[in-house]
Scaffold this motif. Structure first.
Motif, PDB file in Angstrom:
ATOM      1  N   HIS A 158      -0.157  36.511  59.254  1.00  0.00           N
ATOM      2  CA  HIS A 158      -1.772  36.566  59.397  1.00  0.00           C
ATOM      3  C   HIS A 158      -2.267  37.994  59.248  1.00  0.00           C
ATOM      4  N   GLN A 159      -1.499  38.778  58.490  1.00  0.00           N
ATOM      5  CA  GLN A 159      -1.859  40.293  58.077  1.00  0.00           C
ATOM      6  C   GLN A 159      -2.404  40.824  59.339  1.00  0.00           C
ATOM      7  N   PRO A 160      -1.788  41.180  60.194  1.00  0.00           N
ATOM      8  CA  PRO A 160      -2.517  41.723  61.390  1.00  0.00           C
ATOM      9  C   PRO A 160      -2.845  43.073  61.209  1.00  0.00           C
ATOM     10  N   ASP A 161      -3.954  43.623  61.938  1.00  0.00           N
ATOM     11  CA  ASP A 161      -4.036  45.101  61.923  1.00  0.00           C
ATOM     12  C   ASP A 161      -3.067  45.898  62.803  1.00  0.00           C
ATOM     13  N   LEU A 162      -2.814  45.233  63.722  1.00  0.00           N
ATOM     14  CA  LEU A 162      -1.554  46.052  64.749  1.00  0.00           C
ATOM     15  C   LEU A 162      -0.320  44.998  64.690  1.00  0.00           C
ATOM     16  N   LEU A 163       0.584  45.603  64.554  1.00  0.00           N
ATOM     17  CA  LEU A 163       2.073  44.849  64.532  1.00  0.00           C
ATOM     18  C   LEU A 163       2.721  45.652  65.741  1.00  0.00           C
ATOM     19  N   ILE A 164       3.170  44.643  66.710  1.00  0.00           N
ATOM     20  CA  ILE A 164       3.833  45.291  67.660  1.00  0.00           C
ATOM     21  C   ILE A 164       5.321  44.522  67.776  1.00  0.00           C
ATOM     22  N   LEU A 165       6.331  45.294  67.428  1.00  0.00           N
ATOM     23  CA  LEU A 165       7.631  45.042  67.316  1.00  0.00           C
ATOM     24  C   LEU A 165       8.638  45.554  68.618  1.00  0.00           C
ATOM     25  N   ASP A 166       9.110  44.552  69.079  1.00  0.00           N
ATOM     26  CA  ASP A 166       9.917  44.952  70.332  1.00  0.00           C
ATOM     27  C   ASP A 166      11.270  44.808  69.988  1.00  0.00           C
ATOM     28  N   GLU A 167      11.957  45.931  69.961  1.00  0.00           N
ATOM     29  CA  GLU A 167      13.411  46.066  69.243  1.00  0.00           C
ATOM     30  C   GLU A 167      13.610  45.303  68.069  1.00  0.00           C
ATOM     31  N   PRO A 168      12.864  45.538  66.936  1.00  0.00           N
ATOM     32  CA  PRO A 168      12.717  44.605  65.747  1.00  0.00           C
ATOM     33  C   PRO A 168      14.197  44.510  64.933  1.00  0.00           C
ATOM     34  N   PHE A 169      15.028  45.506  65.054  1.00  0.00           N
ATOM     35  CA  PHE A 169      16.259  45.287  64.485  1.00  0.00           C
ATOM     36  C   PHE A 169      17.552  44.676  65.135  1.00  0.00           C
ATOM     37  N   SER A 170      17.099  44.211  66.746  1.00  0.00           N
ATOM     38  CA  SER A 170      18.477  43.747  67.122  1.00  0.00           C
ATOM     39  C   SER A 170      18.797  42.394  66.756  1.00  0.00           C
ATOM     40  N   GLY A 171      19.891  42.063  66.516  1.00  0.00           N
ATOM     41  CA  GLY A 171      20.410  40.869  65.725  1.00  0.00           C
ATOM     42  C   GLY A 171      20.402  41.111  64.297  1.00  0.00           C
ATOM     43  N   PHE A 172      19.997  42.255  63.761  1.00  0.00           N
ATOM     44  CA  PHE A 172      20.280  42.283  62.181  1.00  0.00           C
ATOM     45  C   PHE A 172      21.213  42.865  61.649  1.00  0.00           C
TER      46      PHE A 172
END
Ligand SMILES: Nc1ncnc2c1ncn2[C@@H]1O[C@H](COP(=O)(O)OP(=O)(O)OP(=O)(O)O)[C@@H](O)[C@H]1O
Length: 307
Positions: free
Chosen positions: A150-164
């Motif tokens: 939804h093209q947010p103005d603010l993106l909040i990523l909690d541990e975005p790389f875990s599992g990658f």
């Protein structure tokens, strides 16, 4: 100075007698990647949940895009929680439409954005796949797409790389940077301190609900640059060397000494750097001279140890 997109003012949260956030204040500039760093239990998730209006703070204010945060304004946030949640029986397309519409997107717009991201990740043929048939890494990618759809103005990523795996982690990191370059503000929460430096423009280090460090990466590193130098001299004079090593203004530590060349560490807490160089030149020819810049990880660990 640019207006902050989000201003967190004296936010306080406790669970019974346990304080999770102790009157913390943070301002985040639009388009920046901001790191929320702290050990397990520091208070990161509590802060993120308050920002997303999942839980309430006991006191304090959040100003988002110039006005107090509301549940309507949360639609302009994209949140990737650490505990990922997708509906296993839905296809990727159904999932995207469902979440997109929850965020106020039209069906057409949600499909348009889904096409864009599937194409970008080169997974166009996944569209009709059910979530339950996806590998962990594939599901993570889908979760990322749904977060940014939804093209947010603010993106909040909690541990975005875990599992990658490292390749997919790189791919996601690149996308995060591109989004930020195009104006999305990103809050990136992690307890993995070493992964932060290359992703973030600024950060705060939270410990037991208190902010121990805050600011741009450069300002934090500059503040902690140590007066430790590694020096290599050649054609040194033995008597001048003895004088230098006995000079109470410097603490020295010989790393390697040969007939022609000597390499040592100097800790200089007393004199101007110019004076140190001047004194070294009396000893011999300066071949190399390097100031020690501590890594962010070192800074974080020392700061927490001294807290
Ligand atoms: N629902 C709750 N009830 C009681 N205490 C809680 C609750 N949620 C969090 N806490 C406590 O509040 C403190 C902050 O927790 P929080 O989950 O915000 O930290 P965190 O930095 O996100 O940790 P992690 O990296 O482990 O997710 C911790 O001491 C935690 O035990």
């Amino acid at each position: 100075m640019q207006e902050p997109i989000i201003s967190i003012q004296k936010l306080h949260k406790s669970y019974g007698t346990k304080t999770a956030l102790n009157h913390i204040s943070i301002e985040i500039t639009k388009g920046s990647v901001y790191g929320l760093i702290g050990q397990n239990g520091a208070g990161k998730t509590s802060l993120i949940r308050i920002l997303n209006q999942i839980i309430d703070a006991n006191s304090g204010h959040i100003i988002f895009k110039g006005t107090p945060m509301t549940s309507e304004a949360v639609k302009h946030i994209g949140y990737l929680p650490e505990e990922r949640g997708l509906y296993k029986n839905m296809t990727i397309e159904e999932q995207a439409l469902y979440f997109g519409q929850l965020k106020g997107m039209t069906k057409v717009n949600a499909l348009e954005q889904l096409n864009y991201w599937l194409d970008r990740f080169d997974i166009v043929d996944w569209r009709k796949k059910k979530i339950q048939g996806l590998s962990k890494g594939m599901a993570q990618k889908v979760q990322f797409i749904i977060t940014v759809l939804h093209q947010p103005d603010l993106l909040i990523l909690d541990e975005p790389f875990s599992g990658f795996d490292p390749i997919n982690a790189n791919l996601i990191a690149k996308e995060i940077k591109t989004l930020a370059k195009n104006g999305t503000t990103v809050i990136f929460s992690s307890h993995r301190m070493e992964s932060v430096a290359e992703m973030c423009d600024a950060l705060c280090l939270i410990h037991h609900g208190n902010i121990l460090l805050e600011g741009s990466i450069q300002s934090i590193q500059k503040k902690y640059v140590q007066q430790v130098f590694e020096v290599t001299l050649n054609n040194y004079q033995e008597n001048e060397l003895t004088l230098f090593l006995n000079n109470a203004d410097y603490k020295t530590n010989i790393i390697q000494k040969e007939e022609e060349e000597i390499r040592f560490e100097v800790i200089n807490n007393q004199k101007e750097t110019d004076q140190l160089l001047h004194d070294l030149l009396k000893v011999g020819k300066v071949i190399s001279y390097k100031q020690h810049t501590p890594s962010l990880q070192d800074i974080f660990i020392k700061t927490i140890e001294n807290a």
